[in-house]
Design a protein around this motif. Sequence first.
Motif, mmCIF file in Angstrom:
data_model
loop_
_atom_site.group_PDB
_atom_site.id
_atom_site.type_symbol
_atom_site.label_atom_id
_atom_site.label_comp_id
_atom_site.label_asym_id
_atom_site.label_seq_id
_atom_site.Cartn_x
_atom_site.Cartn_y
_atom_site.Cartn_z
ATOM 1 N N CYS A 96 0.844 -1.187 0.000
ATOM 2 C CA CYS A 96 0.000 0.000 0.000
ATOM 3 C C CYS A 96 0.886 1.247 0.000
ATOM 4 N N ASP A 98 2.268 4.864 1.300
ATOM 5 C CA ASP A 98 2.727 5.216 2.645
ATOM 6 C C ASP A 98 1.623 5.924 3.428
ATOM 7 N N TRP A 99 0.515 5.211 3.670
ATOM 8 C CA TRP A 99 -0.627 5.778 4.371
ATOM 9 C C TRP A 99 -0.543 5.616 5.881
ATOM 10 N N SER A 104 4.371 1.776 8.004
ATOM 11 C CA SER A 104 4.547 1.566 6.574
ATOM 12 C C SER A 104 6.018 1.392 6.196
ATOM 13 N N SER A 106 6.484 1.084 2.587
ATOM 14 C CA SER A 106 5.875 0.970 1.268
ATOM 15 C C SER A 106 6.912 0.798 0.169
#
Length: 146
Positions: A96, A98-99, A104, A106
Amino acid sequence: MTHPTAARQDLAAGPSFSELRWATALFAVALLTHGADHLRRGMDTVSSTVMVLGTVQFMLGVATIALVFTGHRWAALAAVAIGFVSAAGFILVHLCPDWFGPLSDSFINPPAAARVNGFSWFAAIFEIIADLLLGFAGLRARRSVA
């Protein structure tokens, strides 16, 4: 009441438990492959939160491997839990954007310092596939003794 040894023999004797052993062996290789990528990239490339979660996942993975190969009655349940939770975690952490901040690592547009390359992608996807196979094999093994 069934004696724990009898439950172990019932579980370990079925064809679905043989599938679970194969899935667990593949999971072990994937776990080591992903760990090797993190060592290659450097342990300083992930947050301390990701490091702690990864360490916990690794330890629970090793415990699951031990449960399966000793034919323990909790092996299938452990495989289901670690398989599906690990797959979800790796998808969220690596695939996903970098939420999730410190949760994260990512691989989508990573900074150069993260040292993500093709092997990183292979290792993460291999781990996710092996996690899912482990989870589904654990479900089949649980159903065969139910």
